[in-house]
Design a protein around this motif. Structure first.
Motif, PDB file in Angstrom:
ATOM      1  N   THR A 173      50.500  -3.971   0.008  1.00 36.71           N
ATOM      2  CA  THR A 173      49.237  -4.661   0.256  1.00 36.71           C
ATOM      3  C   THR A 173      48.119  -3.823  -0.365  1.00 36.71           C
ATOM      4  OG1 THR A 173      49.024  -3.563   2.401  1.00 36.71           O
ATOM      5  CG2 THR A 173      50.026  -5.767   2.396  1.00 36.71           C
ATOM      6  N   PRO A 174      46.992  -4.441  -0.717  1.00 33.27           N
ATOM      7  CA  PRO A 174      45.918  -3.697  -1.400  1.00 33.27           C
ATOM      8  C   PRO A 174      45.378  -2.493  -0.624  1.00 33.27           C
ATOM      9  CG  PRO A 174      45.556  -6.042  -1.625  1.00 33.27           C
ATOM     10  CD  PRO A 174      46.692  -5.875  -0.649  1.00 33.27           C
ATOM     11  N   ASP A 175      45.462  -2.528   0.708  1.00 40.04           N
ATOM     12  CA  ASP A 175      44.970  -1.390   1.482  1.00 40.04           C
ATOM     13  C   ASP A 175      46.007  -0.271   1.594  1.00 40.04           C
ATOM     14  OD1 ASP A 175      46.809  -2.380   3.314  1.00 40.04           O
ATOM     15  OD2 ASP A 175      45.310  -3.003   4.785  1.00 40.04           O
TER      16      ASP A 175
ATOM     17  N   TYR B 171      49.680  -8.886  -4.900  1.00 40.67           N
ATOM     18  CA  TYR B 171      48.361  -9.202  -4.365  1.00 40.67           C
ATOM     19  C   TYR B 171      47.266  -8.997  -5.406  1.00 40.67           C
ATOM     20  CZ  TYR B 171      49.801  -9.351   0.552  1.00 40.67           C
ATOM     21  OH  TYR B 171      50.363  -9.685   1.752  1.00 40.67           O
ATOM     22  N   ALA B 172      46.207  -9.817  -5.290  1.00 39.80           N
ATOM     23  CA  ALA B 172      44.956  -9.529  -5.982  1.00 39.80           C
ATOM     24  C   ALA B 172      44.345  -8.303  -5.338  1.00 39.80           C
ATOM     25  CB  ALA B 172      43.996 -10.716  -5.876  1.00 39.80           C
ATOM     26  N   THR B 173      43.456  -7.647  -6.045  1.00 41.73           N
ATOM     27  CA  THR B 173      42.841  -6.416  -5.549  1.00 41.73           C
ATOM     28  C   THR B 173      42.136  -6.610  -4.210  1.00 41.73           C
ATOM     29  OG1 THR B 173      42.504  -5.777  -7.843  1.00 41.73           O
ATOM     30  CG2 THR B 173      41.314  -4.521  -6.211  1.00 41.73           C
ATOM     31  N   ASP B 174      41.521  -7.789  -4.016  1.00 41.44           N
ATOM     32  CA  ASP B 174      40.792  -8.039  -2.769  1.00 41.44           C
ATOM     33  C   ASP B 174      41.695  -8.501  -1.627  1.00 41.44           C
ATOM     34  OD1 ASP B 174      41.382 -10.650  -3.455  1.00 41.44           O
ATOM     35  OD2 ASP B 174      39.299 -11.226  -3.847  1.00 41.44           O
ATOM     36  N   GLY B 175      42.975  -8.739  -1.914  1.00 37.05           N
ATOM     37  CA  GLY B 175      43.921  -9.147  -0.887  1.00 37.05           C
ATOM     38  C   GLY B 175      43.802 -10.593  -0.447  1.00 37.05           C
ATOM     39  N   LYS B 176      42.930 -11.376  -1.095  1.00 38.60           N
ATOM     40  CA  LYS B 176      42.712 -12.760  -0.675  1.00 38.60           C
ATOM     41  C   LYS B 176      43.651 -13.744  -1.376  1.00 38.60           C
ATOM     42  CE  LYS B 176      37.877 -12.032   0.533  1.00 38.60           C
ATOM     43  NZ  LYS B 176      36.473 -12.401   0.251  1.00 38.60           N
ATOM     44  N   ARG B 177      44.249 -13.312  -2.462  1.00 37.79           N
ATOM     45  CA  ARG B 177      45.187 -14.162  -3.203  1.00 37.79           C
ATOM     46  C   ARG B 177      46.434 -13.350  -3.530  1.00 37.79           C
ATOM     47  NH1 ARG B 177      41.618 -15.631  -8.171  1.00 37.79           N
ATOM     48  NH2 ARG B 177      40.929 -13.533  -7.684  1.00 37.79           N
TER      49      ARG B 177
ATOM     50  N   ASP C 190      45.942 -18.937  -2.699  1.00 37.05           N
ATOM     51  CA  ASP C 190      44.792 -18.481  -1.926  1.00 37.05           C
ATOM     52  C   ASP C 190      45.251 -18.380  -0.477  1.00 37.05           C
ATOM     53  OD1 ASP C 190      42.460 -18.657  -0.162  1.00 37.05           O
ATOM     54  OD2 ASP C 190      41.308 -19.023  -1.994  1.00 37.05           O
TER      55      ASP C 190
ATOM     56  N   ASN D   8      41.358  -7.841 -12.685  1.00 26.22           N
ATOM     57  CA  ASN D   8      41.145  -9.288 -12.735  1.00 26.22           C
ATOM     58  C   ASN D   8      42.218 -10.013 -13.530  1.00 26.22           C
ATOM     59  OD1 ASN D   8      38.678  -9.096 -11.292  1.00 26.22           O
ATOM     60  ND2 ASN D   8      37.668  -8.405 -13.162  1.00 26.22           N
TER      61      ASN D   8
END
Length: 197
Positions: A46-48, A91-97, A125, A150
């Motif tokens: 996960t991104p975190d 995961y996307a960097t922001d974790g939303k996608r 998403d 991105n």
């Protein structure tokens, strides 16, 4: 590698069933994270950096199929992602996608395959549960997606040799990154801003 470069997540059958483990890069004793009887296959982080993403056919019946789960590196229960069918993802960097590869291919060495196992990579998403498919008009084999910044990078044989391709979700741009001919790239990974193949 974890995003901070301090841990490695991996799959091992040392306990009899494929399970997910983490290990500090300095070495030591691996820590087992998954305990379900069905195989668990490490796919990323996960991104975190607090959880490992993995694929498992756990809790599917009557026919087994993989779905994506996360498990905390500190230990504890796994969480099922809202992707009803997926074998790999990033995961996307922001974790939303998250970008998904839904299919587990039964013959990974079948070159120029254009059959039913070839499904487009899908961007999901995680809040709205909306999907966008990455174009795959000639039913190419598109596999091993990774998301750096991105851009989504993945392997594709759309030019009849397995090369690295890049897709930018913001504008739908698709471009070829590597241009090998005759010899396929077999594996794609990424760490921070570096592609590894």
């Amino acid at each position: 590698f974890s995003l901070d470069g301090k841990q490695i997540a991996f799959t091992s059958n040392r306990s009899g069933t494929n399970a997910v483990y983490v290990l500090p890069i300095e070495g030591g004793t691996p820590k087992r994270l998954t305990w379900y009887p069905a195989a668990s296959l490490a796919r990323g982080w996960t991104p975190d950096g607090k959880e490992v993403l993995y694929a498992s056919s756990r809790e599917t019946a009557p026919t087994a199929f993989n779905r994506l789960w996360t498990v905390p590196t500190a230990g504890g229960p796994s969480t099922l992602l809202p992707a009803p069918w997926a074998n790999d993802g990033a995961y996307a960097t922001d974790g939303k996608r998250i970008v998904l590869d839904r299919m587990s291919r039964w013959d990974v060495e079948w070159r120029a395959y254009r059959g039913g196992q070839n499904t487009p990579l899908t961007i999901l998403d995680l809040d709205k549960l909306q999907e966008v498919q990455i174009p795959n008009g000639d039913r190419s084999t598109d596999i091993q997606p990774i998301w750096i910044g991105n851009t989504i990078y993945f392997l594709s044989d759309r030019d009849w040799t397995m090369n690295i391709w890049a897709y930018t979700p913001a504008n739908g741009a698709l471009r070829q990154v590597s241009k090998f001919s005759g010899s396929d790239i077999k594996w794609l990974g990424g760490f921070q801003n570096t592609l590894i193949f």
